[in-house]
Design a protein around this motif. Sequence first.
Motif, PDB file in Angstrom:
ATOM      1  N   ASN A  60      71.188  30.799   6.814  1.00  0.00           N
ATOM      2  CA  ASN A  60      72.330  31.097   5.742  1.00  0.00           C
ATOM      3  C   ASN A  60      71.886  30.220   3.691  1.00  0.00           C
ATOM      4  O   ASN A  60      73.638  30.000   3.543  1.00  0.00           O
ATOM      5  CB  ASN A  60      73.463  32.069   6.262  1.00  0.00           C
ATOM      6  N   GLY A  62      72.425  28.807   0.108  1.00  0.00           N
ATOM      7  CA  GLY A  62      71.552  29.541  -1.232  1.00  0.00           C
ATOM      8  C   GLY A  62      70.830  28.226  -2.119  1.00  0.00           C
ATOM      9  O   GLY A  62      70.310  26.685  -1.399  1.00  0.00           O
ATOM     10  N   GLU A  64      69.368  26.316  -5.149  1.00  0.00           N
ATOM     11  CA  GLU A  64      69.048  27.028  -7.272  1.00  0.00           C
ATOM     12  C   GLU A  64      68.058  25.592  -7.676  1.00  0.00           C
ATOM     13  O   GLU A  64      67.725  24.654  -6.981  1.00  0.00           O
ATOM     14  CB  GLU A  64      70.428  25.995  -8.023  1.00  0.00           C
ATOM     15  N   ASP A 139      77.634  29.812   4.633  1.00  0.00           N
ATOM     16  CA  ASP A 139      76.915  30.968   3.402  1.00  0.00           C
ATOM     17  C   ASP A 139      77.106  30.244   2.035  1.00  0.00           C
ATOM     18  O   ASP A 139      77.734  31.502   1.586  1.00  0.00           O
ATOM     19  CB  ASP A 139      77.278  32.209   3.584  1.00  0.00           C
ATOM     20  N   ARG A 141      76.712  30.483  -2.060  1.00  0.00           N
ATOM     21  CA  ARG A 141      75.790  30.499  -3.140  1.00  0.00           C
ATOM     22  C   ARG A 141      76.093  29.587  -3.974  1.00  0.00           C
ATOM     23  O   ARG A 141      77.168  29.144  -3.726  1.00  0.00           O
ATOM     24  CB  ARG A 141      75.873  32.237  -3.056  1.00  0.00           C
ATOM     25  N   ILE A 143      75.949  29.250  -8.446  1.00  0.00           N
ATOM     26  CA  ILE A 143      75.991  30.493  -9.487  1.00  0.00           C
ATOM     27  C   ILE A 143      75.811  29.653 -10.226  1.00  0.00           C
ATOM     28  O   ILE A 143      77.074  28.532 -11.147  1.00  0.00           O
ATOM     29  CB  ILE A 143      76.996  31.435  -9.540  1.00  0.00           C
ATOM     30  N   TYR A 149      77.477  24.056 -11.515  1.00  0.00           N
ATOM     31  CA  TYR A 149      76.651  25.161 -10.708  1.00  0.00           C
ATOM     32  C   TYR A 149      78.257  25.682  -9.489  1.00  0.00           C
ATOM     33  O   TYR A 149      78.602  24.455  -9.786  1.00  0.00           O
ATOM     34  CB  TYR A 149      76.092  24.345  -9.584  1.00  0.00           C
ATOM     35  N   LEU A 151      79.627  26.582  -6.061  1.00  0.00           N
ATOM     36  CA  LEU A 151      79.491  26.595  -5.433  1.00  0.00           C
ATOM     37  C   LEU A 151      79.860  28.009  -4.327  1.00  0.00           C
ATOM     38  O   LEU A 151      81.413  27.492  -4.165  1.00  0.00           O
ATOM     39  CB  LEU A 151      79.531  25.523  -4.112  1.00  0.00           C
ATOM     40  N   GLY A 153      81.522  29.836  -1.109  1.00  0.00           N
ATOM     41  CA  GLY A 153      81.455  30.185   0.476  1.00  0.00           C
ATOM     42  C   GLY A 153      82.750  30.972   0.804  1.00  0.00           C
ATOM     43  O   GLY A 153      83.507  31.076   0.636  1.00  0.00           O
ATOM     44  N   ASN A 193      81.491  37.526   1.615  1.00  0.00           N
ATOM     45  CA  ASN A 193      80.420  37.753   0.127  1.00  0.00           C
ATOM     46  C   ASN A 193      80.956  38.055  -0.513  1.00  0.00           C
ATOM     47  O   ASN A 193      80.783  39.100  -1.236  1.00  0.00           O
ATOM     48  CB  ASN A 193      79.748  38.976   0.949  1.00  0.00           C
ATOM     49  N   ILE A 195      80.151  36.766  -4.874  1.00  0.00           N
ATOM     50  CA  ILE A 195      79.882  35.705  -5.834  1.00  0.00           C
ATOM     51  C   ILE A 195      80.394  36.237  -7.615  1.00  0.00           C
ATOM     52  O   ILE A 195      80.534  37.388  -7.967  1.00  0.00           O
ATOM     53  CB  ILE A 195      78.211  35.905  -5.863  1.00  0.00           C
TER      54      ILE A 195
END
Length: 204
Positions: A60, A62, A64, A139, A141, A143, A149, A151, A153, A193, A195
Amino acid sequence: MISALDKNIQKLGDGKIILLDSGDTIFKMDSFRDNPIVKPQDLRLVWKEDNIPKIGAVFNAGAEIFQDKVILLPRCHQGYRKGTFFDERLRIERSYLENYISEVWPLVSDDGIHFTRFRDEVIRGDGTDHQDFSYGIEDLRVIKYGRKYLLVGCGKIKPPFKGKNADRIAIYSTENFINISYHGLVESFDSRNAIPFSEPINGR
């Protein structure tokens, strides 16, 4: 000259459009034929229990592109063991994994396939760095947001498998995946979940 990463991207395949029973369609990306590209043994997520070799978990992630390399942020588990408990709500005995507390280990790759640890950085969720949650960070992610960035989760405020209402949105940021700042939790509801959208979509 084409980079190793661009060469491998060309091998990924095009995917396919799937028709659902509802009549809607979705796009399903082709899986890379050499998956999994990172195995627990690659990261030494191994140990012995009663002299029996055990293998941990890495999944799982992320991802980039950063400075023409691929950064991967998988959750990593080791040192856990299987146990059982009685679920009062379901009135049955259930299995769970004890000490299943995840960390995130940043990995780096030139080609998107062969990964190594990125400066041995670790994002911990065991209460070492703060007390907002202490049962793992899961988990993440990634962006892109301006020069930074985000992060985002799941911070576990209760042990995995055992507690309801256990997941909170945990937010970090970084500019280089070395200096990573923790900003806190979204505490008002249970969620794993989430984002954020860093740019308007259709003007909104």
